[in-house]
Design a protein around this motif. Structure first.
Motif, mmCIF file in Angstrom:
data_model
loop_
_atom_site.group_PDB
_atom_site.id
_atom_site.type_symbol
_atom_site.label_atom_id
_atom_site.label_comp_id
_atom_site.label_asym_id
_atom_site.label_seq_id
_atom_site.Cartn_x
_atom_site.Cartn_y
_atom_site.Cartn_z
ATOM 1 N N UNK A 80 -3.103 -3.665 10.361
ATOM 2 C CA UNK A 80 -2.269 -2.647 9.574
ATOM 3 C C UNK A 80 -1.065 -2.086 10.595
ATOM 4 N N UNK A 81 0.103 -2.188 9.444
ATOM 5 C CA UNK A 81 1.328 -1.615 10.184
ATOM 6 C C UNK A 81 1.482 -0.417 9.870
ATOM 7 N N UNK A 82 2.110 0.440 11.007
ATOM 8 C CA UNK A 82 2.322 1.913 10.905
ATOM 9 C C UNK A 82 3.598 2.265 11.751
ATOM 10 N N UNK A 83 4.100 3.534 11.619
ATOM 11 C CA UNK A 83 5.326 4.005 12.427
ATOM 12 C C UNK A 83 4.670 5.007 13.259
ATOM 13 N N UNK A 84 4.770 5.084 14.602
ATOM 14 C CA UNK A 84 4.097 6.139 15.563
ATOM 15 C C UNK A 84 4.737 7.358 15.296
ATOM 16 N N UNK A 85 4.517 8.446 16.183
ATOM 17 C CA UNK A 85 5.196 9.635 16.097
ATOM 18 C C UNK A 85 6.736 9.508 16.834
ATOM 19 N N UNK A 86 7.081 8.508 17.394
ATOM 20 C CA UNK A 86 8.411 8.421 17.856
ATOM 21 C C UNK A 86 9.227 7.466 16.992
ATOM 22 N N UNK A 87 8.519 7.112 15.975
ATOM 23 C CA UNK A 87 9.423 6.374 15.059
ATOM 24 C C UNK A 87 9.543 4.814 15.347
ATOM 25 N N UNK A 88 8.423 4.431 16.108
ATOM 26 C CA UNK A 88 8.426 2.869 16.537
ATOM 27 C C UNK A 88 7.540 2.131 15.475
ATOM 28 N N UNK A 89 7.618 1.030 15.138
ATOM 29 C CA UNK A 89 6.831 0.248 14.230
ATOM 30 C C UNK A 89 5.891 -0.314 15.040
#
Length: 132
Positions: A80-89
């Motif tokens: 599963x791909x997502x973007x973390x709180x810091x905007x990193x993929x």
């Protein structure tokens, strides 16, 4: 073939929700501790897995599982791909289960009083440090 079998302890109580079309989905973390090294007692390391159950199995997991319980799960791995709180993929790997068996004896089940204690001797680390 994509198949995984795990035995471990729940890191937190399951969380159930429903999709827009009403399908039940339950998520929880599973801590799997393994021994390594040459000593008789062995050193221990804990691996954390994101577990996802769907439909009837999701409802069963939500109704009967609690933090600290030992369970057997069987399923498949899914990325599963997502973007973390810091905007990193980022990429996470979930275990989509199709089988679950409770292994903690009924007389040793964690109490439903909301206690955060874990009854095992394995070092699970800081539970809040694990994503899911």
């Amino acid at each position: 073939m994509n198949k995984i079998i795990l035995i471990g302890n729940l890191g937190r109580d399951p969380e159930m929700s429903y999709t827009q079309n009403g399908t039940a989905v339950t998520k929880f973390t599973l801590a799997v501790t393994r021994r390594y090294g040459k000593s008789a007692s062995g050193e221990r390391e804990t691996d954390w897995f994101n577990i996802v159950a769907w439909n009837q199995l999701a409802e069963t997991c939500n109704n009967y599982l609690k933090k600290g319980q030992k369970v057997y799960v069987e399923g498949r791995l899914e990325q599963r791909k997502f973007t973390d709180k810091e905007g990193q993929n980022r990429t996470a790997i979930d275990v989509i289960i199709n089988e679950m068996e409770m292994l903690t004896p009924k007389n040793q089940q964690p109490s439903s009083s909301g206690s955060d204690s874990y009854g095992g001797s394995d070092d699970l680390g800081e539970l809040d440090d694990h994503p899911f």
